[in-house]
Design an enzyme around this catalytic site. Structure first.
Site, short mmCIF file in Angstrom:
data_model
loop_
_atom_site.label_atom_id
_atom_site.label_comp_id
_atom_site.label_asym_id
_atom_site.label_seq_id
_atom_site.Cartn_x
_atom_site.Cartn_y
_atom_site.Cartn_z
CB SER A 41 -8.32 0.24 5.56
OG SER A 41 -9.00 1.47 5.69
CB SER A 51 -8.00 3.38 2.77
OG SER A 51 -7.15 2.83 3.77
CE LYS A 105 -3.99 1.80 2.63
NZ LYS A 105 -4.86 1.51 3.82
#
Length: 448
Positions: free
Chosen positions: A176, A152, A69
């Site tokens: 997330s 996310s 990420k």
């Protein structure tokens, strides 16, 4: 169904494949149409060098592909957290601890994945760089219009679901990791936050942020957690019938989409037929969260403390939906923040007392199916729908973050259905029980 990490390692040992060939398959997937908007920066040549290194297949991750990420530092790459605000920042000089641990275990790092700007949403929409579409790891491309993949850790989830990565390193502040797991038919494990260092990662909430991963199976989740947390999971030979499970009715079952309710009830029935003892409890303490957060939330207050100088210089470059939530933290006083800390501590004590008789709780990971990207795409005319969806996607998962707990989402849908996640969860440091129970549940659901 995609091959998981454990199976890939077994194929290497049997001479049926090797790390270099497997990496090329992953890179092909990463460059394919299903991974549109998934990767922000790539380092494929460096990953190839890892996969072809002598002895790599003897390491735990055996040269297999890992995505990261875009809020975790990878040496040589700029960490931008899904934003244009940090696009000109210098490249990271070193890996963050989580990436370093994966690399030492033999990971072939593919690069940074897309994410919601500064990790502040569970939907997965990014107005700057595009939004990856959900993909079902078990049954392939979703029918009909493109659907949100959850956030996310949006790109991380799709990278695993499409076969581009065996592991998607991500973060979980309110769901997330588990939301993308649920919407893409994969596994997402949120460990107790303190078990994995978050240094070298751009924070959303220093209180709630958790570094953790998305994988293709529960057994992979166990293996990856052991690497990230630098600890061994205590395995249990106990059968499913010996664990005490509960389904809380307050909050978690409110307003479920019909398909989610059907998949959840079908799963509970299958587990009961397999001998699982599942009680139904009210757990009214979950309804008290609104009161706990009455003075404001950790994410707004703590993100504003980190962003306030950037906002003074670059407010117009932020996603307006993200900026508005960060700016709410400006109104929170020190007294409000201290009140929140005390209220949370007291709430956790009440929750732990109510859950004490159970090894794990079972809930739908999210109460709704993935909505279409078009329905929540950037644009003020869709803001109301975006915030409604965001609230629903985060509702169940965020309880665990406020609890300082641990949770795993695994798929419980069948062919012809959109992805649905089952969440197995408990309080802090009950990670091993959650993982052992989830492994037994996954084994039972694979009999469908």
């Amino acid at each position: 169904m995609l091959t998981d990490l454990i199976s890939a390692r077994s194929q290497f040992a049997a001479g049926q494949s090797d790390a270099a060939a497997e990496l090329e398959r992953c890179i092909t997937a990463a460059e394919g149409p299903a991974c549109a908007h998934v990767f922000r920066q790539t380092c494929h040549d460096e990953a190839r060098a890892v996969a072809t290194a002598a002895g790599i297949e003897q390491l735990p991750l055996a040269g297999l592909a890992v995505s990261v990420k875009d809020l975790f530092d990878i040496r040589g790459l700029t960490t931008a957290a899904g934003s244009t605000v940090l696009a000109d920042a210098p490249p990271a000089q070193a890996d963050c601890t989580a990436v370093a641990r994966l690399r030492r275990a033999g990971a072939a790092i593919l690069g940074h994945t897309h994410m919601v700007e500064f990790a502040f949403s569970g939907v997965g929409v990014n107005p700057h760089f595009g939004t990856p579409a959900a993909h079902d790891a078990r049954f392939g491309a979703l029918p009909g219009p493109a659907r949100v993949c959850g956030g996310s850790s949006s790109g991380a989830g799709v990278s695993v679901a499409t076969g581009a990565a065996f592991i998607g390193l991500g973060s979980d502040t309110g769901g997330s990791i588990r939301i993308p797991a649920a919407l893409n038919g994969i596994v997402g494990f949120k460990n107790t936050a303190r078990l994995v260092p978050t240094d070298g990662a751009i924070p959303l909430s220093t209180t709630l942020d958790t570094a953790c991963a998305l994988t293709r199976s529960v057994r992979d989740a166990i293996a990856v957690h052991e690497i990230l947390a630098a600890r061994r999971v205590t395995r249990s030979p106990a059968p499913l019938s010996t664990w005490r499970l509960a389904v809380p009715s307050t909050l978690f079952l409110d307003g479920l989409d019909e398909a989610v309710a059907r998949a959840f009830e079908r799963t509970l029935e299958q587990l009961r037929r397999a001998g699982a003892r599942i009680a139904e409890i009210a757990l009214p303490e979950t309804a008290q969260l609104a009161e706990v957060n009455a003075t404001g939330g950790f994410s707004a207050a703590e993100s504003y403390a980190w962003h306030r100088q950037l906002l003074q210089r670059h407010a117009s470059r932020y996603d307006p939906r993200v900026r508005s939530r960060i700016e709410r933290g400006a109104a929170m006083s020190a007294a409000d923040y201290i009140t929140l800390l005390h209220a949370r501590r007291a709430w956790i004590e009440r929750m732990q007392a109510a859950m004490a008789g159970y090894d794990a709780l079972l809930s739908p990971t999210v109460p709704i199916l993935a909505p279409t990207i078009a329905s929540v795409a950037p644009g003020s005319e869709r803001d109301a729908e975006f915030f409604r969806v965001n609230g629903l996607l985060l509702r169940n998962t965020s309880v665990v973050n406020m609890l300082d707990g641990c949770a795993l989402s695994l798929p419980c849908h069948q062919a012809g259905e959109l992805p649905v996640g089952l969440m197995v969860w408990q309080a802090a440091l009950r990670d091993d029980a959650v993982l052992n129970i989830s492994l037994l549940i996954e084994q039972e659901l694979q009999k469908q």
